[in-house]
Write an enzyme that holds these catalytic residues in place. Structure first.
Site: not given
Length: 579
Positions: A385-387, A403-404
């Protein structure tokens, strides 16, 4: 009984159907634009922000309105997503960015990933794993923790390009941390799934990230005052508060108490690195990625292979197109598994991997049947999961930032009083001593997170990305082919049918591993089932859904009109907004 009123209404409806051109009814579900698009692109002249959380988007937009630039907005939005979406990112993780600087008219790439503990040797790591009965680095062990690089990344970006003070940039996220924010639907679901696995980790996870021992429900107000205090500390003291001050000291004590290996010295030595982005030209568009210990090179390799096929004539989501995309992914991922590593420890053979000649050689391996036995063509030298977010300002600056924490909320190790969880990125080291990505002290592990950027005719054109672990190169290529080959706009390209493939060799495997079998193809449920049957006839193992297809944000610059187009993931909570 038919009244005069009913009769007149019927006549009006009949006249309407006679006089309105039939072409209008082709757009009955949408007044304009492609029918398969969930919403229109956002269009604005002075600035654009696209993030995975609407409140973070509004924070970034407010920064732009206050006179900040795209870099300031990206940092502010990232601070907010780390607070509001801890299921994907936070200051316990790493960061990569590609930035177009309008003043110098140059593209810059930042590798803000952290390194492994310098005090843990390969031999000691193997001994620790044997004691734990583990054959690889466990996800939720202190052995998987590397130095978090995001904070240093923020300050590197700000020192070079920022315009507002970090106090002003971090103020909105600090406010929400202390006063609270409503948790969105998808983030709530992920949060509540994560808590049972992490709340018993040593440290302050439960008191920091739960409400009465549970993850917050949709719409519930959540506060993280410890993270707010950390933001205030960073605003006052800068990055040194994190890497050679109060936070580094707390981390050192925590690690010693719980058997971890990171030390104050590891934080003190940490530094981000400005690097030359790697690139290739795809049908006249210059596509840029961060190379080294990041999987972005796979995007460029896939595009080089696909350039030899006329995808447009084969059609979007056709059997032929999907077959070519899947096979190109398999080919690129075998190289990804063998060669992508920290450039401080390994010379990545870009001259071969990114050459059109090598792509032509690999392209010849694609036939009518699914590849099931494959390795790298270069001699030797999944769910995360990351953004992703992207920003653009009135002066033409554009930022592509990812970013993660790696696995959701990371390890769940929370140093009391800090408000963030450590990433488990160190899990992605190989244990094969001959592998370029083998664990070594002070080394950066392989990373899945990749920001994307495209130039056209020497001008910045498209800042884009999608989170999703090993899916990300597939997502990047799908977006680019949707736009360049199939003529979609940037919202439609993100809304369109998605596919993924698993089963390729991984960078954590030994060098002797290779693709063995066709792997698993997953396709969203809107696929024509006749295409599924035809893919299965070619030897692909296809399932409908039951996979993760990433989350997308994008901003495109129209230089002729002088506007930005923004798009955001329609499947989850994100938002694009401009002014």
């Amino acid at each position: 009984m038919i009244t005069s009123k009913t009769f007149l209404s019927s006549i009006f409806i009949l006249i309407s159907f006679v006089t309105i051109p039939p072409s209008v009814f082709a757009q009955i579900d949408r007044e304009a634009g492609p029918m398969n698009m969930t919403r229109s692109e956002v269009i604005a002249e002075n600035g654009m922000v696209a993030t995975s959380h609407p409140l973070a988007t509004q924070i970034g937009l407010d920064i732009l309105r206050q006179g900040g630039n795209a870099i300031d907005a990206a940092i502010a939005a990232n601070a907010a997503t780390g607070l509001m979406e801890p299921t994907g990112n936070g200051i316990g993780g790493d960061l990569f960015a590609i930035i177009w600087d309008a003043e110098t008219e140059q593209l810059y790439a930042l590798n803000a990933s952290g390194r492994s503990p310098t005090g843990l040797s390969y031999e000691e790591l193997i001994a620790e794993l044997e004691n734990q009965g583990a054959e690889s680095i466990p996800s939720y062990s202190l052995l998987s923790v590397s130095v978090p690089g995001a904070v240093d990344g923020w300050f590197e970006m700000h020192d070079r390009f920022g315009s507002m003070s970090m106090t002003d940039i971090l103020a909105p996220a600090t406010h929400y941390a202390e006063e609270g924010f409503p948790v969105t639907e998808v983030i709530s679901a992920s949060w509540r799934r994560s808590v049972p696995f992490l709340k018993d980790q040593p440290g302050a996870f439960e008191e920091t990230f739960t409400i009465d021992g549970e993850g917050p429900e949709k719409g519930e107000i959540f506060k993280n005052p410890d993270l707010g205090n950390t933001f205030r500390l960073l605003a006052r003291q800068g990055r040194d508060a994190f890497y050679c001050g109060e936070i580094a000291e707390k981390v050192d004590s925590y690690m010693r108490e719980h058997g971890g290996y990171l030390r104050y010295e590891d934080f003190e030595k940490h530094h981000s690195e400005w690097v030359d982005p790697v690139s290739t030209n795809y049908r006249g568009y210059d596509v840029y990625q961060v190379g080294g210990n990041v999987q972005g090179t796979a995007v460029l390799q896939m595009l080089n292979i696909l350039e030899g096929f006329d995808l447009a004539s084969k059609g979007f989501a056709s059997t032929e197109t999907l077959h070519l995309l899947i096979e190109a992914k398999k080919l690129a991922f075998e190289d990804r598994a063998k060669h992508y590593a920290d450039p401080d420890f390994q010379d990545v053979p870009y001259d071969v991997l990114l050459s059109k000649e090598y792509a032509a050689e690999r392209r010849e391996l694609i036939g009518d049947e699914a590849l099931a036995d494959l390795s790298s063509g270069v001699e030797q030298l999944e769910e995360g999961d990351t953004i992703f977010l992207t920003t653009a300002d009135k002066d033409g600056n554009m930022v592509s930032l990812i970013q993660s924490n790696f696995r959701g909320m990371g390890t769940g190790f929370v140093v009391p009083g800090t408000g963030f969880s450590f990433q488990n990125r160190g899990e992605l080291f190989s244990l094969d001593p001959e592998h370029p990505n083998v664990y070594e002290p002070g080394k950066r592990p392989f990373h899945t997170i990749i920001p994307g950027f495209v130039m056209k005719d020497g001008k910045p054109w498209y800042a884009y990305g999608n989170m999703g672990g090993a899916y990300q190169p597939v997502g990047h290529v799908s977006l680019l082919t949707n736009i360049i080959d199939f003529g979609m706009n940037i919202q439609q390209a993100g809304d369109a049918l998605r596919w993924s493939h698993s089963g390729s060799t991984q960078p954590t495997d030994s060098l002797s591993e290779r693709l063995d079998g066709p792997g698993q193809v997953s396709i969203e449920s809107s696929i024509d089932f006749e295409v599924v049957r035809e893919l299965r006839a070619k030897g692909h193992n296809v399932q409908i859904g039951n996979s993760f297809f990433g989350r997308y944000q994008g901003i495109m610059r129209d230089h002729e009109k002088g506007v930005y187009f923004g798009a955001s993931e329609s499947r989850v909570d994100g938002q694009a907004a401009g002014y």
